[in-house]
Design an enzyme around this catalytic site. Structure first.
Site, mmCIF file in Angstrom:
data_model
loop_
_atom_site.group_PDB
_atom_site.id
_atom_site.type_symbol
_atom_site.label_atom_id
_atom_site.label_comp_id
_atom_site.label_asym_id
_atom_site.label_seq_id
_atom_site.Cartn_x
_atom_site.Cartn_y
_atom_site.Cartn_z
ATOM 1 N N GLU A 52 -2.916 -1.980 -21.995
ATOM 2 C CA GLU A 52 -2.467 -2.684 -20.618
ATOM 3 C C GLU A 52 -1.218 -3.414 -20.636
ATOM 4 O O GLU A 52 -0.342 -3.056 -19.553
ATOM 5 C CB GLU A 52 -3.515 -3.828 -20.263
ATOM 6 C CG GLU A 52 -3.252 -4.892 -19.283
ATOM 7 C CD GLU A 52 -3.241 -4.009 -17.620
ATOM 8 O OE1 GLU A 52 -3.533 -2.847 -17.800
ATOM 9 O OE2 GLU A 52 -2.893 -4.681 -16.820
ATOM 10 N N ARG A 61 0.827 -1.270 -0.139
ATOM 11 C CA ARG A 61 0.025 -0.229 0.100
ATOM 12 C C ARG A 61 0.798 1.229 0.032
ATOM 13 O O ARG A 61 0.486 2.579 -0.001
ATOM 14 C CB ARG A 61 -0.945 -0.191 1.199
ATOM 15 C CG ARG A 61 -1.749 -1.020 1.315
ATOM 16 C CD ARG A 61 -2.491 -1.015 2.600
ATOM 17 N NE ARG A 61 -3.533 0.092 2.566
ATOM 18 C CZ ARG A 61 -4.761 -0.047 1.962
ATOM 19 N NH1 ARG A 61 -5.135 -1.023 1.418
ATOM 20 N NH2 ARG A 61 -5.460 1.136 2.051
ATOM 21 N N TRP A 101 2.888 6.170 1.898
ATOM 22 C CA TRP A 101 2.739 6.454 0.514
ATOM 23 C C TRP A 101 2.714 8.178 0.649
ATOM 24 O O TRP A 101 1.673 8.446 0.843
ATOM 25 C CB TRP A 101 1.705 5.876 -0.233
ATOM 26 C CG TRP A 101 2.228 6.136 -1.862
ATOM 27 C CD1 TRP A 101 2.647 5.497 -2.818
ATOM 28 C CD2 TRP A 101 1.228 7.029 -2.492
ATOM 29 N NE1 TRP A 101 2.607 6.115 -3.933
ATOM 30 C CE2 TRP A 101 1.808 7.156 -3.969
ATOM 31 C CE3 TRP A 101 0.592 8.096 -2.357
ATOM 32 C CZ2 TRP A 101 1.295 7.806 -4.907
ATOM 33 C CZ3 TRP A 101 -0.009 8.956 -3.130
ATOM 34 C CH2 TRP A 101 0.330 8.725 -4.544
ATOM 35 N N LYS A 125 1.760 -2.225 -17.922
ATOM 36 C CA LYS A 125 2.603 -2.904 -17.108
ATOM 37 C C LYS A 125 4.009 -2.650 -17.321
ATOM 38 O O LYS A 125 5.159 -2.956 -16.379
ATOM 39 C CB LYS A 125 2.346 -4.606 -17.783
ATOM 40 C CG LYS A 125 0.965 -5.160 -17.141
ATOM 41 C CD LYS A 125 1.010 -5.314 -15.697
ATOM 42 C CE LYS A 125 0.409 -4.154 -14.979
ATOM 43 N NZ LYS A 125 -1.118 -3.986 -15.086
ATOM 44 N N LYS A 161 -0.437 -0.013 -4.213
ATOM 45 C CA LYS A 161 -1.446 -0.862 -4.642
ATOM 46 C C LYS A 161 -3.036 -0.174 -4.668
ATOM 47 O O LYS A 161 -3.643 -0.479 -5.824
ATOM 48 C CB LYS A 161 -1.437 -2.238 -3.895
ATOM 49 C CG LYS A 161 -2.255 -3.285 -4.149
ATOM 50 C CD LYS A 161 -1.954 -3.835 -5.594
ATOM 51 C CE LYS A 161 -2.953 -4.868 -6.085
ATOM 52 N NZ LYS A 161 -2.604 -5.292 -7.649
ATOM 53 N N ASN A 219 -4.161 7.444 7.334
ATOM 54 C CA ASN A 219 -4.218 7.032 5.881
ATOM 55 C C ASN A 219 -5.274 7.892 5.187
ATOM 56 O O ASN A 219 -6.474 7.856 5.588
ATOM 57 C CB ASN A 219 -4.473 5.425 5.624
ATOM 58 C CG ASN A 219 -5.145 5.135 4.302
ATOM 59 O OD1 ASN A 219 -4.339 5.712 3.396
ATOM 60 N ND2 ASN A 219 -5.692 4.234 4.176
ATOM 61 N N HIS A 274 -1.388 8.203 -37.738
ATOM 62 C CA HIS A 274 -1.632 9.646 -37.471
ATOM 63 C C HIS A 274 -0.707 10.356 -36.328
ATOM 64 O O HIS A 274 -1.066 11.247 -35.829
ATOM 65 C CB HIS A 274 -3.088 9.880 -36.866
ATOM 66 C CG HIS A 274 -3.970 9.077 -37.829
ATOM 67 N ND1 HIS A 274 -4.549 9.765 -38.876
ATOM 68 C CD2 HIS A 274 -4.852 7.936 -37.685
ATOM 69 C CE1 HIS A 274 -5.367 9.203 -39.772
ATOM 70 N NE2 HIS A 274 -5.434 8.041 -38.929
HETATM 71 O O1 M6R Z 1 -8.146 -1.230 -7.255
HETATM 72 P P1 M6R Z 1 -8.414 -0.812 -8.345
HETATM 73 O O2 M6R Z 1 -8.555 -1.693 -9.457
HETATM 74 O O3 M6R Z 1 -9.400 0.271 -8.422
HETATM 75 O O4 M6R Z 1 -6.972 0.008 -8.826
HETATM 76 C C1 M6R Z 1 -7.333 0.762 -10.285
HETATM 77 C C2 M6R Z 1 -5.739 1.103 -10.570
HETATM 78 O O5 M6R Z 1 -5.196 1.959 -9.520
HETATM 79 C C3 M6R Z 1 -4.944 -0.162 -10.636
HETATM 80 O O6 M6R Z 1 -5.198 -0.880 -11.702
HETATM 81 C C4 M6R Z 1 -3.447 0.314 -10.986
HETATM 82 O O7 M6R Z 1 -3.443 0.964 -12.355
HETATM 83 C C5 M6R Z 1 -2.491 -0.683 -10.979
HETATM 84 N N1 M6R Z 1 -1.081 -0.491 -10.606
HETATM 85 C C6 M6R Z 1 -2.095 -1.297 -12.557
HETATM 86 O O8 M6R Z 1 -1.326 -2.319 -12.515
#
Ligand code: M6R
Length: 611
Positions: free
Chosen positions: A484, A27, A73, A488, A606, A99, A507
């Site tokens: 995606e 987190r 964080w 990543k 996360k 938090n 474009h």
């Molecule tokens: O928990 P969530 O699916 O709502 O989170 C959304 C984004 O924060 C999450 O998908 C983020 O982009 C990840 N780090 C992607 O790997």
């Protein structure tokens, strides 16, 4: 964002807190700290990961059976020892972890400075803490009363936990907008941002609601609202095993989670998809089917990887159900003035179920009369709780910061939802419906095949690990997969990567192409195959390096690409669940080759519980 752990009971608090903080490090991990209450407050905090905190506590007095801990964080103030939590109030009697974000902290800080307060950090947390102390001092009130008054004046989101030198048998906590779980033991209580620090001690938990204050002693839990009325704690049983949050022999959670996908997708289908009967059972959908099938429009709201799942769902739902779909970034939706009608259905997609932007966006839509369908992974999370209906993705805890198994589980659930709605609306033929059900049923086995033969991806990673940029291209259902894949790579390897619809390349992005640019095509056999073959030719003509995710046996692209990553044949609606797998592995192996911390990439967290 930020992980909090607290303990009160008969055990030594320090080891419980440290172990819990390590579980919550996903987190946030730029600094960590702990405060123990035992004849005064003992405070230890350090910039860096929890391991750095452990190092500075070697040989120190760690005695105490009540304590609070935090892994941060950064929002207000750089990662540093002095900005790390817990913070101490000016009179040294209170210590607090937090938090969330206090939005009106600047005005409060100004007010307190005028009263003579001196701040030792740049955080909004220290401001809130001294604000509470100031109210307590001026009103000669208890900490609980002071907290209630303070919380009515602050704007923002928080979970806070306080200890008070003058009341060494009590923890006080409060929540608005950020998650807080309380584990109920025999003569002990555990507090945490999620259940992972708690499960080895107790399976009985209470999820604290917004605007609740918890007054916790070793053998007593009192919940109150901000009006000082007592509320009955709703005790739930955790359905989570310890093994699910451990690495289980893998080097990293990310790799474990990638390799878990045959099981997680199977778990997601299990009990829902019945191929022999040709049925899909999803009670959350079924119970609200009239609302859902008659929706005038579907709005999908999400962030990050979940937003990419939403884009794929847009293509699938429009194709199968013939309902117009729009996909929105939650962060944009919540602040503009969107048109939401009574007959609109919102699909909120979230792994954590706690993403602040998504949560607030759906609250806004709900206020305007929309029906909310939550597609969420974490059971009992805030988004799951505020949705009218929904379906869990059953991917199990996802600990690697980069989302992998949650994404494929989201796609699987969304495909089932689309099929179910299409069947109800009679916008799909029986033959196509049964074909797609069969295709979905085969996904776990096909994912296993990809993973079993994936070692070669290490060599591709070694070849491209030092490139500064990469372009990801796809068309149709595979366009969001390209997005995606690029996300990543950025997250894990810090390589700049962009995803585009392949046809958009000419474009603009084609200007980037030269012999040094790897272009990763998601080019499985589908309606757009011939078109994407032309796009590959255009890249080759400009000497770009082509790496292509292809359908096994596709000799055309094999003959053109520098490197290929084959996947088994699948219907184009289902293929994204497969085509993303090699891209997850490519990012993982590049991150490893660059010796980065793939489970905790820099600057990320996360669960994004702040906006
Ligand atoms: O928990 P969530 O699916 O709502 O989170 C959304 C984004 O924060 C999450 O998908 C983020 O982009 C990840 N780090 C992607 O790997």
């Amino acid at each position: 964002m930020c992980g909090i752990v607290a303990y009160i009971g008969y055990r030594q608090a320090y080891p419980v807190i440290i172990k819990g903080l390590k579980r919550l490090e996903y987190r946030g991990y730029d600094s960590a700290g702990v405060a123990l209450l035992n004849h005064g407050i003992k405070l230890y905090k350090k910039k860096g990961k929890v391991a750095a905190l452990e190092e500075i506590t070697i040989g120190k007095d760690l005695d105490g059976s009540i304590g609070i801990g935090h892994t941060r964080w950064a929002t207000h103030g750089e990662p540093s020892d002095r900005n790390a939590h817990p913070h101490l109030s000016a009179n040294g009697k209170l210590a607090m972890i937090h938090n969330g974000i206090i939005e009106n902290y600047a005005a409060l800080r100004h007010e307190l400075i005028k009263k003579g307060y001196v701040f030792h950090s740049d955080t909004d947390t220290e401001v809130l803490l001294n604000f509470i102390e100031d109210i307590q001092k001026n009103n000669e009130s208890t900490l609980e009363e002071a907290l209630r008054i303070a919380l009515k004046r602050i704007v923002g989101a928080y979970v806070i936990v306080l200890i008070d030198k003058d009341d060494p048998d009590t923890l006080i906590a409060a929540r608005k907008g950020s998650p807080l779980v309380i584990g109920i033991g025999k003569g002990e209580h555990f507090l945490a941002s999620d259940a992972s620090p708690i499960i080895e001690y107790t399976k009985e938990v209470v999820y604290v609601n917004d605007y609740q204050i918890a007054i916790i002693k070793a053998d007593e839990l009192i919940l109150k609202n901000l009006g000082n009325e007592r509320q009955t704690p709703f005790i739930q049983k955790l359905d989570l095993e310890l093994a699910a949050i451990e690495k289980g022999g893998y080097d990293h959670f990310m790799l474990k989670e990638i390799y878990e996908q045959p099981h997680t997708i199977y778990d997601c289908l299990r009990g829902r998809l019945d191929v022999s009967e040709g049925t899909i059972t999803m009670s959350g959908i079924q119970n609200n089917i009239d609302l859902i099938k008659n929706a005038n429009r579907i709005l999908i709201i999400a962030c990050g990887t979940s937003w990419h799942a939403g884009l794929i769902a847009e293509y699938v739902i429009e194709e199968l159900c013939r309902i117009p779909v729009e996909v929105e970034y939650a962060s944009e939706f919540r602040y503009r003035n969107p048109v939401v009608h009574k007959g609109d259905m919102i699909i909120a997609i979230s792994q954590s179920g706690e993403t602040a932007d998504t949560l607030v966006a759906i609250e806004r839509a709900k206020e305007q009369g929309a029906v909310i369908l939550g597609i969420v992974n974490v059971v009992g999370s805030s988004i799951a709780r505020i949705s009218h209906a929904g379906a869990y993705t059953h991917a199990g805890p996802e600990i690697g910061v980069a989302s992998t198994k949650a994404f494929t589980a989201q796609l699987t659930v969304l495909a089932m939802v689309a099929l179910k709605i299409a069947k109800e609306r009679e916008t799909i033929t029986n033959e196509r419906y049964l074909h797609l059900i069969n295709e979905l049923n085969e996904v776990p086995e096909k994912v296993k095949q990809i993973l079993d033969g994936a070692d070669y991806i290490k060599d591709i990673a070694a070849k491209y690990k030092d490139v500064p940029n990469a372009l990801y291209l796809g068309r149709g259902y595979n366009f969001p997969v390209a997005l995606e894949g690029a996300l990543k790579l950025k997250e894990i390897s810090y390589i700049h990567a962009e995803g585009y619809p392949a046809a958009e390349m000419k474009h603009g992005p084609i200007a980037l192409v030269d012999e040094n640019l790897p272009v990763i095509f998601v080019a499985t056999k589908d309606t757009y195959h011939e078109k994407i073959v032309s796009n590959i030719q255009e890249i080759k003509a400009r000497k770009g390096k082509v790496i292509a995710v292809i359908t096994e046996g596709d000799e055309t692209i094999k003959g053109m690409a520098d490197d290929i990553m084959p996947i088994p044949e699948a219907d184009e609606l289902i293929a994204p669940i497969l085509s993303v797998i090699p891209l997850q592995l490519l990012s993982y192996y590049i991150g490893i080759a660059k010796e980065y911390d793939v489970d905790k990439p820099r600057n990320l967290a996360k669960s994004v519980t702040v906006e």
